[in-house]
Design a protein around this motif. Structure first.
Motif, PDB file in Angstrom:
ATOM      1  N   GLU A  93       7.414   9.732 -16.087  1.00  0.00           N
ATOM      2  CA  GLU A  93       7.465  11.040 -16.624  1.00  0.00           C
ATOM      3  C   GLU A  93       6.807  11.156 -17.967  1.00  0.00           C
ATOM      4  N   GLN A  94       6.842  10.129 -18.845  1.00  0.00           N
ATOM      5  CA  GLN A  94       6.102  10.204 -20.068  1.00  0.00           C
ATOM      6  C   GLN A  94       4.689  10.204 -20.214  1.00  0.00           C
ATOM      7  N   LEU A  95       4.227   9.427 -19.053  1.00  0.00           N
ATOM      8  CA  LEU A  95       2.864   9.389 -18.928  1.00  0.00           C
ATOM      9  C   LEU A  95       2.213  10.394 -18.159  1.00  0.00           C
ATOM     10  N   GLY A  96       3.029  11.411 -17.402  1.00  0.00           N
ATOM     11  CA  GLY A  96       2.565  12.286 -16.555  1.00  0.00           C
ATOM     12  C   GLY A  96       1.814  11.686 -15.198  1.00  0.00           C
ATOM     13  N   LEU A  97       2.481  10.704 -14.782  1.00  0.00           N
ATOM     14  CA  LEU A  97       1.792  10.159 -13.597  1.00  0.00           C
ATOM     15  C   LEU A  97       2.229  10.710 -12.392  1.00  0.00           C
ATOM     16  N   LEU A  98       1.552  10.719 -11.246  1.00  0.00           N
ATOM     17  CA  LEU A  98       2.127  11.072  -9.878  1.00  0.00           C
ATOM     18  C   LEU A  98       3.274  10.207  -9.575  1.00  0.00           C
ATOM     19  N   GLY A  99       4.299  10.929  -8.855  1.00  0.00           N
ATOM     20  CA  GLY A  99       5.486  10.130  -8.236  1.00  0.00           C
ATOM     21  C   GLY A  99       5.075   9.549  -6.937  1.00  0.00           C
ATOM     22  N   PRO A 100       5.970   8.528  -6.584  1.00  0.00           N
ATOM     23  CA  PRO A 100       5.597   7.884  -5.045  1.00  0.00           C
ATOM     24  C   PRO A 100       5.429   8.851  -4.103  1.00  0.00           C
ATOM     25  N   GLU A 101       6.406   9.836  -4.040  1.00  0.00           N
ATOM     26  CA  GLU A 101       6.337  10.710  -3.010  1.00  0.00           C
ATOM     27  C   GLU A 101       5.094  11.468  -2.927  1.00  0.00           C
ATOM     28  N   ARG A 102       4.577  11.681  -3.947  1.00  0.00           N
ATOM     29  CA  ARG A 102       3.163  12.769  -4.154  1.00  0.00           C
ATOM     30  C   ARG A 102       1.859  11.648  -3.910  1.00  0.00           C
ATOM     31  N   ILE A 103       2.250  10.431  -3.917  1.00  0.00           N
ATOM     32  CA  ILE A 103       0.853   9.371  -3.653  1.00  0.00           C
ATOM     33  C   ILE A 103       0.993   9.339  -2.130  1.00  0.00           C
ATOM     34  N   VAL A 104       2.276   9.178  -1.361  1.00  0.00           N
ATOM     35  CA  VAL A 104       2.275   9.036   0.019  1.00  0.00           C
ATOM     36  C   VAL A 104       1.705  10.312   0.547  1.00  0.00           C
ATOM     37  N   GLU A 105       2.094  11.346   0.087  1.00  0.00           N
ATOM     38  CA  GLU A 105       1.423  12.885   0.445  1.00  0.00           C
ATOM     39  C   GLU A 105       0.068  12.969   0.515  1.00  0.00           C
ATOM     40  N   ILE A 106      -0.435  12.519  -0.811  1.00  0.00           N
ATOM     41  CA  ILE A 106      -1.947  12.658  -0.688  1.00  0.00           C
ATOM     42  C   ILE A 106      -2.838  11.943   0.187  1.00  0.00           C
ATOM     43  N   ARG A 107      -2.189  10.593   0.169  1.00  0.00           N
ATOM     44  CA  ARG A 107      -2.983   9.542   1.239  1.00  0.00           C
ATOM     45  C   ARG A 107      -2.731  10.136   2.708  1.00  0.00           C
ATOM     46  N   ARG A 108      -1.677  10.452   3.195  1.00  0.00           N
ATOM     47  CA  ARG A 108      -1.574  11.062   4.469  1.00  0.00           C
ATOM     48  C   ARG A 108      -2.135  12.196   4.628  1.00  0.00           C
ATOM     49  N   LYS A 109      -2.348  13.193   3.551  1.00  0.00           N
ATOM     50  CA  LYS A 109      -3.133  14.457   4.082  1.00  0.00           C
ATOM     51  C   LYS A 109      -4.349  14.033   4.239  1.00  0.00           C
ATOM     52  N   TYR A 110      -5.005  12.840   3.828  1.00  0.00           N
ATOM     53  CA  TYR A 110      -6.381  12.638   4.159  1.00  0.00           C
ATOM     54  C   TYR A 110      -6.528  11.631   5.189  1.00  0.00           C
ATOM     55  N   GLY A 111      -5.338  11.266   6.024  1.00  0.00           N
ATOM     56  CA  GLY A 111      -5.580  10.277   6.919  1.00  0.00           C
ATOM     57  C   GLY A 111      -5.656   9.140   6.542  1.00  0.00           C
ATOM     58  N   LEU A 112      -5.259   8.482   5.327  1.00  0.00           N
ATOM     59  CA  LEU A 112      -5.767   7.217   4.829  1.00  0.00           C
ATOM     60  C   LEU A 112      -4.442   6.357   5.007  1.00  0.00           C
ATOM     61  N   SER A 113      -4.773   5.287   5.743  1.00  0.00           N
ATOM     62  CA  SER A 113      -3.573   4.213   5.664  1.00  0.00           C
ATOM     63  C   SER A 113      -3.569   3.567   3.986  1.00  0.00           C
ATOM     64  N   GLN A 114      -2.652   2.758   3.758  1.00  0.00           N
ATOM     65  CA  GLN A 114      -2.472   2.057   2.367  1.00  0.00           C
ATOM     66  C   GLN A 114      -3.551   1.252   2.427  1.00  0.00           C
ATOM     67  N   GLU A 115      -3.840   0.373   3.511  1.00  0.00           N
ATOM     68  CA  GLU A 115      -5.160  -0.472   3.377  1.00  0.00           C
ATOM     69  C   GLU A 115      -6.293   0.235   3.018  1.00  0.00           C
ATOM     70  N   ARG A 116      -6.672   1.347   3.889  1.00  0.00           N
ATOM     71  CA  ARG A 116      -7.831   2.196   3.496  1.00  0.00           C
ATOM     72  C   ARG A 116      -7.865   2.637   1.965  1.00  0.00           C
ATOM     73  N   LEU A 117      -6.803   3.118   1.620  1.00  0.00           N
ATOM     74  CA  LEU A 117      -6.927   3.616   0.118  1.00  0.00           C
ATOM     75  C   LEU A 117      -7.169   2.427  -0.850  1.00  0.00           C
ATOM     76  N   GLU A 118      -6.525   1.281  -0.674  1.00  0.00           N
ATOM     77  CA  GLU A 118      -6.804   0.234  -1.483  1.00  0.00           C
ATOM     78  C   GLU A 118      -8.428  -0.289  -1.420  1.00  0.00           C
ATOM     79  N   ALA A 119      -8.751  -0.213  -0.181  1.00  0.00           N
ATOM     80  CA  ALA A 119     -10.306  -0.396  -0.045  1.00  0.00           C
ATOM     81  C   ALA A 119     -11.156   0.490  -0.910  1.00  0.00           C
TER      82      ALA A 119
END
Length: 178
Positions: A93-119
């Motif tokens: 919250e202090q740093l204004g970072l995205l929360g875990p749920e939002r990261i999942v949402e963005i990744r899924r929105k673009y059809g990226l697996s965790q591995e694809r996003l890492e790559a």
């Protein structure tokens, strides 16, 4: 002693020490102080200071044990886990970072697996998993890239091209980028 998940606990009072699992003994459901071997430790709630990646956090009320004989204060493993999680939430919250749920949402929105996003972001294995479970906070730079991916979908294709041009698509990340 290394605190859980990157949190570096700082003392809140002069004699305040944090003792995690290694220094706690459970005997017949009594908490035994590792410092003085007394069985007179009881639960207390106090303000607690900690830092995570050099970001100071003050939690107003944290449950811990306090020995009435020697004054030592310590956490059970479960309490330490809870404090670590609370510290990461406040830092996020202090740093204004995205929360875990939002990261999942963005990744899924673009059809990226965790591995694809890492790559795509040239990250190590399981980094995205740790972000999505809240065990580790993403850097501000990674957070900015996630926000950019979300706002400008074409960025995904540009990042793929950059990875391929720079040779980062070789080896284990090659199949993840395709």
């Amino acid at each position: 002693m290394t605190p859980p998940h990157g949190a570096a606990f700082a003392p809140a009072a002069p004699r305040f020490k944090v003792i995690v699992f290694q220094l706690i003994m459970m005997v017949k459901n009594n908490i035994v102080c590792e410092v003085c071997s007394s069985e007179s430790a009881g639960k207390v709630s106090e303000s607690f200071r900690a830092s995570y990646n050099q970001t100071l956090v003050v939690l107003p009320s944290v449950e811990m044990y306090s020995c009435s004989q020697c004054g030592e204060k310590f956490f059970t493993p479960e309490q330490a886990k809870h404090v670590g999680k609370a510290v990461r939430v406040v830092v996020r919250e202090q740093l204004g970072l995205l929360g875990p749920e939002r990261i999942v949402e963005i990744r899924r929105k673009y059809g990226l697996s965790q591995e694809r996003l890492e790559a795509l972001l040239s990250l190590g294995s399981k980094v995205v998993t740790r972000w999505e479970t809240g065990r580790v906070l993403q850097t501000k730079q990674a957070d900015d890239l996630l926000r950019l991916i979300d706002k400008v979908p074409g960025v995904i294709d540009v990042l793929r091209e950059i990875r391929e041009e720079s040779g980062h698509s070789r080896g284990s990340h090659r199949s993840a980028l395709v």
